[in-house]
Design an enzyme around this catalytic site. Structure first.
Site, PDB file in Angstrom:
ATOM      1  N   ASP A  45      -3.888  29.534  14.441  1.00 30.14           N
ATOM      2  CA  ASP A  45      -5.040  29.785  13.701  1.00 30.14           C
ATOM      3  C   ASP A  45      -6.226  29.812  14.388  1.00 30.14           C
ATOM      4  OD1 ASP A  45      -4.715  26.853  13.608  1.00 30.14           O
ATOM      5  OD2 ASP A  45      -6.684  27.104  12.255  1.00 30.14           O
ATOM      6  N   ASP A 105      -6.495  25.134  18.109  1.00 27.03           N
ATOM      7  CA  ASP A 105      -5.414  23.777  18.044  1.00 27.03           C
ATOM      8  C   ASP A 105      -4.186  24.775  17.906  1.00 27.03           C
ATOM      9  OD1 ASP A 105      -5.040  25.014  15.275  1.00 27.03           O
ATOM     10  OD2 ASP A 105      -5.635  23.290  14.345  1.00 27.03           O
ATOM     11  N   GLU A 148     -15.792  26.859  17.857  1.00 30.14           N
ATOM     12  CA  GLU A 148     -14.045  27.070  17.895  1.00 30.14           C
ATOM     13  C   GLU A 148     -14.107  28.642  17.399  1.00 30.14           C
ATOM     14  OE1 GLU A 148     -11.881  24.562  15.338  1.00 30.14           O
ATOM     15  OE2 GLU A 148     -10.209  25.066  16.116  1.00 30.14           O
ATOM     16  N   TYR A 204      -6.609  23.463   5.359  1.00 27.19           N
ATOM     17  CA  TYR A 204      -6.702  24.835   4.472  1.00 27.19           C
ATOM     18  C   TYR A 204      -6.203  24.547   3.180  1.00 27.19           C
ATOM     19  CZ  TYR A 204      -7.474  27.034   8.837  1.00 27.19           C
ATOM     20  OH  TYR A 204      -8.226  27.533  10.209  1.00 27.19           O
TER      21      TYR A 204
END
Ligand SMILES: *[C@@H]1O[C@H](CO)[C@@H](O)[C@H](O)[C@H]1NC(C)=O
Length: 496
Positions: free
Chosen positions: A85, A88, A476, A236
């Site tokens: 995603d 990571d 990120e 999430y």
């Protein structure tokens, strides 16, 4: 505070008008036009850097290698493939499905203006749907995550080296997840439109699967955040409820199949969109504004007057985004960037800008404007607002910095991304263990591998950007920042 769609403050102050004008002026009048096509190419290339599983021979991001080749094995299923995603190495099904839906919507609305990049955009969709088909192969089961987020986040490891827990998480009849199953159905249905003429049998497979997954989502209602709480929260976690995903899936299924049952489902469930303070939001957790804009396409074409209320909601949403109308949900930074609290702000910038642009196109085909109280917003204004956001991302901002890696003269060098910040397997074939990666994480040096096309979380509300790995909210990248941007860049590469 409950906030109906039409309760936006229907006035624009004189100061507001001035702000609006200033925001629309290019920051530096000498700023040349951007190379939107180059940015489009890079925004799609990024998805190759996020690939999990066995990489194909035509993989262009060569510093990445095969990874996670046994995903699913502990559950006796094949769950290799799909996308990581963000920075990571977890495969989170909820944002992956949303990413696939938005890539599909980008291709459906803007594929015509992608030129040679259309092929790559379609392949980016397929990398998502091939995985979602595996995740939904068993009826009434959806595999929704591979990897233990705590175990993964505890390490700074290349995906190719991963020795963290690859725990497999699923929802089923006893442990429902209408949110993630609904989004998965939406992604499969949207992608079936992408492949309708390109690969009719694949398209039929996607649509049939979408129908089945939606039935499961609707019949066995519940939030995956309850069923799988400790695995998916706080990462999430669906805080916004699952009703919006059910409706979102029905809208995409209606668009893909034209079946009457979905029209009736939408009409029957419309009421859930009437109230609430979250109606003007759009992102992986909240689909409300996306539903309203997507249905408005049909209404504005005169094909669905019975859905008129959705268009009224969409109008209210658009008004809430206008700079100069003070609205508690959307702010602009001094440099002109849409800003919402909560981190990874660029996800809001790209998804809200996508809706501005899509709605602008639907309006201009119907020759309509948006009434906003005393004022109104034209289709051309919505396009300028969306373009201003894209230009900010590409470098028209107070720091003169592009937030897309590899685009422009200055861009982020230390993105919060394991594969990008550790030496590649080619350069350093020896395994780098969980904690051995820390020195690369903490290093002040630029990342050795450029994840070209990655757009990061972006500056804070004062337009400042640290370009530092530990500041993950700013540095990120995520797949759902880029997915709507693909559509935006396609449009502006053709209409600069
Ligand atoms: C944004 O970051 C800059 C530099 O780190 C800092 O000075 C400023 O206070 C931050 N702004 C906000 C609103 O947090």
């Amino acid at each position: 505070m409950a906030r109906s769609a039409l309760s936006f403050p229907g006035y624009v102050t004189a100061l507001g008008f001035l702000t609006l004008l200033l925001l629309l002026l290019p920051l530096r009048s000498i700023a040349g036009r951007h190379d939107y096509h180059d940015a489009l190419r890079k925004s799609i290339l990024f998805f190759e850097g996020q690939r999990s599983g066995k990489l194909p021979p035509d993989q262009r991001v060569r510093w990445r290698r095969n990874s996670a080749l046994h995903d699913g094995a502990t559950a006796g299923v094949d769950l290799t493939g799909g996308y990581y995603d963000a920075g990571d190495n977890i495969k989170f099904g909820f944002p992956m499905a949303f990413t696939t839906t938005m890539l599909s919507w980008s291709v459906i609305d803007f594929g015509r203006t992608m030129g040679p990049e259309l092929r790559n955009a379609v392949r980016a969709v397929k990398w998502g749907t091939d995985y979602l088909l595996k995740a939904t192969a068993v009826p009434d089961v959806v595999y929704v995550q591979v990897g233990d987020a705590y175990s993964d986040h505890n390490c700074w490891e290349r995906p190719e080296d991963m020795d963290t827990l690859r725990t497999v998480y699923k929802i089923d009849r006893a442990h429902p997840g209408s949110d993630v199953a609904g989004e998965t159905a939406a992604a499969l249905a949207a992608a079936s439109i992408v492949f309708r003429s390109r690969d009719p049998s694949y398209s039929r497979l996607l649509l049939n699967r979408a129908v089945r997954v939606f039935e499961f989502a609707d019949r066995h209602r519940g939030a995956y955040s309850s069923s799988l709480h400790s695995a998916v929260c706080p990462f999430y976690c669906d805080v916004n409820g699952y009703q919006d995903e059910l409706l979102w899936a029905a809208v995409w299924l209606h668009k893909a199949s034209r079946r009457r049952e979905y029209r009736e489902y939408i009409a029957k469930n419309e009421v859930i969109l009437r109230a609430g303070d979250t109606i003007n939001e759009f992102g992986w957790d909240n689909k409300h504004a996306g539903i309203n804009v997507l249905i408005s396409k049909e209404v504005l074409r005169g094909r669905a007057d019975y859905f008129k209320s959705f268009q009224q909601n969409a109008d209210g949403f658009i008004c809430s985004l206008l700079p100069g109308i003070s609205h508690p949900q959307v702010q602009y930074s001094p440099g002109g960037l849409i800003f919402k609290a909560g981190g990874s702000n660029m996800q809001h910038v790209t998804s809200l800008s996508f809706l501005l642009l899509a709605y602008s196109n639907y309006l201009s085909h119907a020759n309509k404007i948006v009434p906003c109280g005393e004022t109104s917003a034209s289709s051309a204004l919505l396009k300028r607002l969306a373009k201003r956001q894209v230009d900010y991302i590409l470098g028209d901002n107070p720091l003169g910095m592009s937030y897309m890696v590899g685009y422009g003269a200055r861009y982020p060098q230390r993105i919060h991304h394991r594969a990008s910040s550790l030496p590649s397997v080619g350069a350093h074939p020896v395994h780098i263990g969980c904690k051995a990666g820390s020195r690369y994480f903490l290093s002040p040096n630029p990342n050795p591998n450029q994840l070209v096309g990655a757009v990061v979380g972006g500056p804070n509300s004062s337009d400042a950007f640290p370009d530092s790995r530990p500041f993950f909210q700013e540095s990120e990248p995520t797949t759902y920042i880029n997915a709507p941007l693909v559509g935006l860049l396609a449009f502006f590469s053709y209409h600069p």
